[in-house]
Write an enzyme that holds these catalytic residues in place. Sequence first.
Site, PDB file in Angstrom:
ATOM      1  N   PRO A  90       0.737  -1.385   0.017  1.00  0.00           N
ATOM      2  CA  PRO A  90      -0.029  -0.072   0.052  1.00  0.00           C
ATOM      3  C   PRO A  90       0.852   1.259   0.073  1.00  0.00           C
ATOM      4  CG  PRO A  90      -0.728  -1.361   1.774  1.00  0.00           C
ATOM      5  CD  PRO A  90       0.752  -1.975   1.032  1.00  0.00           C
ATOM      6  N   GLU A  91       0.724   2.092  -1.187  1.00  0.00           N
ATOM      7  CA  GLU A  91       1.356   3.371  -1.102  1.00  0.00           C
ATOM      8  C   GLU A  91       0.366   4.389  -1.310  1.00  0.00           C
ATOM      9  OE1 GLU A  91       5.197   3.901  -2.636  1.00  0.00           O
ATOM     10  OE2 GLU A  91       5.470   1.579  -3.182  1.00  0.00           O
ATOM     11  N   LYS A 120      -0.772   7.842   3.606  1.00  0.00           N
ATOM     12  CA  LYS A 120      -1.356   6.465   3.816  1.00  0.00           C
ATOM     13  C   LYS A 120      -2.001   6.183   4.983  1.00  0.00           C
ATOM     14  CE  LYS A 120       3.345   5.119   3.224  1.00  0.00           C
ATOM     15  NZ  LYS A 120       4.380   3.851   3.163  1.00  0.00           N
ATOM     16  N   ARG A 175      14.967  -1.188   4.451  1.00  0.00           N
ATOM     17  CA  ARG A 175      14.015  -1.707   3.424  1.00  0.00           C
ATOM     18  C   ARG A 175      14.885  -2.104   2.221  1.00  0.00           C
ATOM     19  NH1 ARG A 175       9.101   0.758   4.303  1.00  0.00           N
ATOM     20  NH2 ARG A 175       8.294  -0.290   2.363  1.00  0.00           N
TER      21      ARG A 175
END
Length: 277
Positions: A7-8, A56, A262
């Site tokens: 989800p961005e 977000k 990340r």
Amino acid sequence: MWVVSVPEGDTVWRQARDLRAVLEGQVLTGCDFRVPAHATLDFTGQTVTAVESRGKHLLMFVGGQVIHSHLAMEGHWDIYPVANGRAAKWRKPAFAARAVLTTEQASAVGFSLGTLEVLPEAIVGNAVGHLGPDLLGPDWDADEALRRLLAAPGRAIGLALLDQRNLAGIGNIYRNELCFLSRVHPAATVAEVPELPRMVDLAKRLLEVNKDRTQRSTTGGPARGDAASWVYGLAGKPCKRCGAIIKHGTLADPAHPARAARDIYWCPRCQPEPGGR
Ligand SMILES: [Zn+2]
């Protein structure tokens, strides 16, 4: 209903749009929070007055309170039609459900949400007030995003882009793609980005063109497989611009050593490593 992807900001914007279509202005005929803190809370009989996305984060306004959710890595809201008082069968296991909001016509079910809390409307700023300008929000302000990014010129651009306090909506796919498109390595500093205003404008444009799509593409090409991105997820494949083999690594945040580093992807020719120049 939604294609599985990280989800961005564009994903969350679409979820807000779809939830707004079925919830906004509607009276809840059912309300079930499956988290201990809110297990007894019930908005049945109340009207959902607004559904918004901020970066977000998703906000649903009901009964003077705000249902605040964040999708984190795997969260999403499904929408199921309701007929004769019964919702269609869920596509996800019930144990993953965190909230169920039902109207006469639809049932919205939040699965695997990273955050789910209910706040008085007056203090919703505590949850989202730290966010920088929202790339897809009515308050988008490129100059303010630039000002915030430049406030820490020595920080890696790959970390600064993910920091929602600078600008809200960029996740790991976009930050990697933006670095490629700006020909800068994700570990290069903010000050080393040759055209930061252009990069910020590009971020806005990428999210805008993808917000109505269910499958993301950052290349202008078809949103399928390798064609959908320049570098993200393409380690070992040739760069579409120069043919060099795309590399993969991780980028840790020295300000948050406990957080998992990340993934980063880059083309070693188009995006030379800092210090290696
Ligand atoms: Zn290249």
